[in-house]
Design a protein around this motif. Structure first.
Motif, mmCIF file in Angstrom:
data_model
loop_
_atom_site.group_PDB
_atom_site.id
_atom_site.type_symbol
_atom_site.label_atom_id
_atom_site.label_comp_id
_atom_site.label_asym_id
_atom_site.label_seq_id
_atom_site.Cartn_x
_atom_site.Cartn_y
_atom_site.Cartn_z
ATOM 1 N N ALA A 44 8.881 -3.379 -13.363
ATOM 2 C CA ALA A 44 8.400 -2.179 -12.671
ATOM 3 C C ALA A 44 8.026 -2.479 -11.225
ATOM 4 C CB ALA A 44 7.212 -1.584 -13.419
ATOM 5 N N TRP A 45 7.493 -3.684 -10.992
ATOM 6 C CA TRP A 45 7.025 -4.021 -9.638
ATOM 7 C C TRP A 45 8.170 -4.052 -8.622
ATOM 8 C CZ3 TRP A 45 8.764 -8.302 -7.002
ATOM 9 C CH2 TRP A 45 9.450 -9.258 -7.739
ATOM 10 N N THR A 46 9.401 -4.269 -9.103
ATOM 11 C CA THR A 46 10.530 -4.348 -8.169
ATOM 12 C C THR A 46 10.880 -2.992 -7.564
ATOM 13 O OG1 THR A 46 12.135 -4.027 -9.977
ATOM 14 C CG2 THR A 46 11.509 -6.300 -9.431
ATOM 15 N N SER A 47 10.338 -1.920 -8.149
ATOM 16 C CA SER A 47 10.613 -0.571 -7.633
ATOM 17 C C SER A 47 9.491 -0.055 -6.732
ATOM 18 C CB SER A 47 10.804 0.408 -8.801
ATOM 19 O OG SER A 47 11.865 0.005 -9.639
ATOM 20 N N VAL A 48 8.456 -0.877 -6.539
ATOM 21 C CA VAL A 48 7.301 -0.422 -5.764
ATOM 22 C C VAL A 48 7.701 -0.050 -4.342
ATOM 23 C CG1 VAL A 48 5.124 -1.180 -4.717
ATOM 24 C CG2 VAL A 48 5.567 -1.594 -7.147
ATOM 25 N N ASP A 49 8.562 -0.878 -3.720
ATOM 26 C CA ASP A 49 8.935 -0.593 -2.332
ATOM 27 C C ASP A 49 9.652 0.753 -2.220
ATOM 28 O OD1 ASP A 49 11.087 -1.535 -3.753
ATOM 29 O OD2 ASP A 49 11.980 -2.595 -2.045
ATOM 30 N N GLN A 50 10.510 1.081 -3.219
ATOM 31 C CA GLN A 50 11.195 2.383 -3.212
ATOM 32 C C GLN A 50 10.199 3.527 -3.321
ATOM 33 O OE1 GLN A 50 14.608 2.768 -5.920
ATOM 34 N NE2 GLN A 50 14.411 0.579 -6.350
ATOM 35 N N ILE A 51 9.212 3.345 -4.218
ATOM 36 C CA ILE A 51 8.217 4.404 -4.430
ATOM 37 C C ILE A 51 7.414 4.638 -3.153
ATOM 38 C CG2 ILE A 51 6.202 5.096 -5.764
ATOM 39 C CD1 ILE A 51 7.252 3.327 -8.055
ATOM 40 N N LEU A 52 6.970 3.560 -2.543
ATOM 41 C CA LEU A 52 6.143 3.687 -1.346
ATOM 42 C C LEU A 52 6.931 4.274 -0.173
ATOM 43 C CD1 LEU A 52 4.130 0.333 -1.463
ATOM 44 C CD2 LEU A 52 3.413 2.587 -2.242
ATOM 45 N N GLU A 53 8.220 3.987 -0.154
ATOM 46 C CA GLU A 53 9.054 4.475 0.949
ATOM 47 C C GLU A 53 9.480 5.923 0.762
ATOM 48 O OE1 GLU A 53 13.376 3.456 3.061
ATOM 49 O OE2 GLU A 53 12.500 2.063 1.606
ATOM 50 N N LYS A 54 9.814 6.306 -0.472
ATOM 51 C CA LYS A 54 10.434 7.612 -0.705
ATOM 52 C C LYS A 54 9.477 8.673 -1.243
ATOM 53 C CE LYS A 54 14.954 5.507 -1.709
ATOM 54 N NZ LYS A 54 16.006 5.363 -2.738
ATOM 55 N N GLU A 85 7.172 -13.805 -0.049
ATOM 56 C CA GLU A 85 7.081 -13.538 1.388
ATOM 57 C C GLU A 85 7.445 -12.093 1.697
ATOM 58 O OE1 GLU A 85 5.909 -15.375 3.763
ATOM 59 O OE2 GLU A 85 5.533 -17.120 2.498
ATOM 60 N N GLY A 86 8.432 -11.553 0.945
ATOM 61 C CA GLY A 86 8.824 -10.175 1.153
ATOM 62 C C GLY A 86 7.697 -9.203 0.809
ATOM 63 N N ILE A 87 7.043 -9.429 -0.332
ATOM 64 C CA ILE A 87 5.922 -8.570 -0.736
ATOM 65 C C ILE A 87 4.787 -8.671 0.275
ATOM 66 C CG2 ILE A 87 4.138 -8.221 -2.486
ATOM 67 C CD1 ILE A 87 6.186 -9.207 -4.571
ATOM 68 N N LYS A 88 4.448 -9.904 0.646
ATOM 69 C CA LYS A 88 3.354 -10.120 1.602
ATOM 70 C C LYS A 88 3.652 -9.428 2.930
ATOM 71 C CE LYS A 88 2.781 -14.162 3.603
ATOM 72 N NZ LYS A 88 2.465 -15.609 3.769
ATOM 73 N N GLY A 89 4.876 -9.597 3.423
ATOM 74 C CA GLY A 89 5.246 -8.987 4.693
ATOM 75 C C GLY A 89 5.219 -7.475 4.638
ATOM 76 N N PHE A 90 5.656 -6.917 3.502
ATOM 77 C CA PHE A 90 5.670 -5.465 3.356
ATOM 78 C C PHE A 90 4.250 -4.905 3.360
ATOM 79 C CE2 PHE A 90 5.329 -1.762 0.581
ATOM 80 C CZ PHE A 90 6.192 -0.882 1.217
ATOM 81 N N VAL A 91 3.345 -5.533 2.599
ATOM 82 C CA VAL A 91 1.954 -5.061 2.524
ATOM 83 C C VAL A 91 1.278 -5.155 3.884
ATOM 84 C CG1 VAL A 91 -0.326 -5.512 1.508
ATOM 85 C CG2 VAL A 91 1.714 -5.589 0.065
ATOM 86 N N ILE A 92 1.465 -6.288 4.562
ATOM 87 C CA ILE A 92 0.844 -6.477 5.880
ATOM 88 C C ILE A 92 1.350 -5.449 6.879
ATOM 89 C CG2 ILE A 92 0.656 -8.043 7.858
ATOM 90 C CD1 ILE A 92 0.744 -10.361 5.859
ATOM 91 N N SER A 93 2.665 -5.259 6.926
ATOM 92 C CA SER A 93 3.233 -4.322 7.912
ATOM 93 C C SER A 93 2.787 -2.895 7.637
ATOM 94 C CB SER A 93 4.763 -4.420 7.899
ATOM 95 O OG SER A 93 5.286 -4.039 6.633
ATOM 96 N N THR A 94 2.660 -2.538 6.363
ATOM 97 C CA THR A 94 2.216 -1.181 6.024
ATOM 98 C C THR A 94 0.769 -0.964 6.450
ATOM 99 O OG1 THR A 94 3.721 -1.191 4.105
ATOM 100 C CG2 THR A 94 2.017 0.512 4.175
ATOM 101 N N ILE A 95 -0.072 -1.952 6.186
ATOM 102 C CA ILE A 95 -1.476 -1.849 6.589
ATOM 103 C C ILE A 95 -1.592 -1.753 8.104
ATOM 104 C CG2 ILE A 95 -3.664 -3.108 6.718
ATOM 105 C CD1 ILE A 95 -3.102 -4.192 3.928
ATOM 106 N N LYS A 114 -6.467 0.822 -1.208
ATOM 107 C CA LYS A 114 -5.742 0.162 -2.303
ATOM 108 C C LYS A 114 -4.836 -0.937 -1.760
ATOM 109 C CE LYS A 114 -4.886 -0.331 -6.644
ATOM 110 N NZ LYS A 114 -5.962 -0.766 -7.561
ATOM 111 N N LEU A 115 -4.206 -0.696 -0.613
ATOM 112 C CA LEU A 115 -3.398 -1.735 0.032
ATOM 113 C C LEU A 115 -4.253 -2.948 0.374
ATOM 114 C CD1 LEU A 115 -1.153 0.383 2.425
ATOM 115 C CD2 LEU A 115 -0.286 -1.220 0.703
ATOM 116 N N ASN A 116 -5.475 -2.706 0.838
ATOM 117 C CA ASN A 116 -6.382 -3.812 1.157
ATOM 118 C C ASN A 116 -6.670 -4.664 -0.074
ATOM 119 O OD1 ASN A 116 -6.593 -2.927 3.799
ATOM 120 N ND2 ASN A 116 -8.522 -1.847 3.491
ATOM 121 N N ILE A 117 -6.883 -3.999 -1.202
ATOM 122 C CA ILE A 117 -7.171 -4.727 -2.445
ATOM 123 C C ILE A 117 -5.979 -5.587 -2.848
ATOM 124 C CG2 ILE A 117 -7.604 -4.439 -4.923
ATOM 125 C CD1 ILE A 117 -9.225 -1.919 -4.200
ATOM 126 N N VAL A 118 -4.767 -5.026 -2.709
ATOM 127 C CA VAL A 118 -3.563 -5.797 -3.028
ATOM 128 C C VAL A 118 -3.442 -6.995 -2.093
ATOM 129 C CG1 VAL A 118 -1.043 -5.742 -3.098
ATOM 130 C CG2 VAL A 118 -2.347 -3.777 -3.943
#
Length: 449
Positions: A44-54, A85-95, A114-118
């Motif tokens: 399920a976690w592999t779809s998180v980026d799609q959910i957050l984007e779309k 690194e991809g997850i970390k970079g995505f969370v940082i850039s979004t914040i 919630k992003l901060n907690i992640v």
């Protein structure tokens, strides 16, 4: 209902989340089952980026971050480095994208929280081995934007709580290493907090900085507290303002809890000055003659919180540092003092007496939790006085009473608290539990029932 048809149906997920947050019923039950299945799916976690984007729903994005947080906690060490690194970079850039713009940050505050907690969960996994520059990165970026600075301080506060208070998901060795690293790199964080406290005029940023500092004070090296102007800033710059005074008193309480008995004399001077400056500010705002109980119940929630925090500060300070503020010798009035030492002793004695006066007044507040704070201090003080000079246990009551008055002058410390103890007896009697009302009725035989 299936959300997968080759790829995750984000629009369908938005609809399921909407049903889940709607009125209870059979549809809500089915929506819960669908969401539970999605959460439990190993990929399920592999779809998180799609959910957050779309996704167009913040509630859906929040749900996606719950999935991501769980994956960081449980799967991080098994993921390839490129994915980490991809997850970390995505969370940082979004914040960074959201918290760099004030309006956007205010609109999406819960989402950012919630992003901060992640991100904090990622930091616990990555720092310091795989993210050696974390502290420099977060402190450095804080200087570019006040809104970003405020959010970065929130992240540091959350990390402090995770490492020093909760210690969840951490082995003993990992916890020890993170604590050492945090302390070792704290200077940059302190400089950031200090710069905000000295220079910023942004009330929200100052408030968040004070709340972050409050979480740091229980573990940072004491030199940051007693060898800087931190206490002066707290007592003279922020305590006078109602908007900051509650959290400021909480910071002072953490500071007062530090035992400096084995430290040098300069630390003791700072500790005494802390009480002098605090009482000086409070005396201008709160008369010792105020009806604290009425003010408490007529005040706002923030006012009530301040009274409770003030009780905690005074009780903590007078318990830990009583030796430095109990002036047992006779002190002349300021007009009679002939040197600076006598002037300071008179000021200390006055501040000590006003502190006791405030505690007596707060003890009258009809709130159980506030009363418990005061009661703990009074119990400690009376026990101290009795242990130092107990009354004769075998003496008759009248002799003991005579000893309390005539023998008091031979015990300087008890003499110091004589008036306080006399008033405390009245307060305690007034706060004693009252017996239930009893109704006496005479029957026709003239007997009571």
């Amino acid at each position: 209902m299936s959300l997968f048809n080759g790829a995750l149906d984000v629009n369908g997920l938005d609809q399921v989340i909407a049903v889940m947050n709607g009125a209870p019923g059979e549809e809500q039950k089915k929506a819960l089952e669908t969401l539970t299945q999605l959460k439990e799916s190993p990929d399920a976690w592999t779809s998180v980026d799609q959910i957050l984007e779309k996704s167009k729903s913040l509630q859906t994005k929040y749900f996606a971050l719950q999935i991501l947080e769980s994956a960081v906690r449980t799967k991080w060490k098994t993921l390839p480095r490129v994915q980490c690194e991809g997850i970390k970079g995505f969370v940082i850039s979004t914040i960074l994208d959201i918290s760099s713009h004030r309006d956007k940050y205010e609109e999406m505050k819960l989402y950012v929280q919630k992003l901060n907690i992640v991100l904090v969960q990622i930091v616990k996994q990555e720092w310091p081995n795989n993210w050696t520059t974390f502290m420099q990165d977060i402190v450095g970026s804080s200087r570019s934007n006040e809104c970003l600075c405020m959010n970065n301080l929130t992240i540091l506060r959350l990390l402090s709580e995770e490492v020093f208070e909760f210690e969840q998901d951490l082995t003993q060795a990992k916890s020890h290493r993170l604590k050492q690293k945090f302390c070792g790199e704290f200077e940059a964080v302190f400089r950031l907090c200090h710069a905000v406290m000295e220079s910023s005029e942004n009330a929200s940023l100052i408030d968040n900085t004070l709340r972050t500092l409050y979480r740091f004070l229980s573990w940072i090296p004491v030199g940051y507290i007693f060898e800087t102007n931190l206490i002066t800033l707290l007592t003279t710059k922020f305590l006078p303002f109602p908007v900051f005074r509650s959290i400021t008193v909480q910071c002072l309480t953490e500071t007062a809890a530090i035992d400096i008995a084995d430290k040098n004399a300069e630390y003791r001077t700072v500790v005494v000055d802390m009480l002098l400056k605090t009482i000086s500010v409070l005396s201008e705002q709160i008369s010792p003659d105020v009806d604290m109980n009425a003010s408490y119940h007529n005040g706002s929630d923030e006012d009530q919180k301040f009274v409770a925090n003030l009780a905690q500060f005074l009780a903590t300070y007078l318990k830990v540092h009583h030796k430095y503020v109990e002036i047992l010798k006779r002190i002349y009035t300021r007009g009679e003092c002939d040197n600076g030492s006598d002037h300071r002793a008179a000021d200390i004695k006055r501040a000590h007496q006003i502190s006791l006066e405030y505690l007596l007044k707060i003890s009258e507040v009809e709130d159980v939790e506030v009363f418990k704070i005061c009661l703990e201090y009074w119990n400690w003080l009376t026990t101290e006085l009795y242990r130092e000079n107990p009354f004769p246990s075998s003496a008759p009551l009248l002799i003991s009473a005579s000893f309390m008055h005539s023998g008091m002058h031979d015990v300087p410390r008890r003499t110091l608290y004589n008036d306080t103890m006399s008033r405390l007896r009245t307060v305690m009697i007034g706060r004693m539990a009252k017996p239930e009302e009893v109704l006496v009725v005479e029957n026709d035989r003239w007997s009571a029932s």
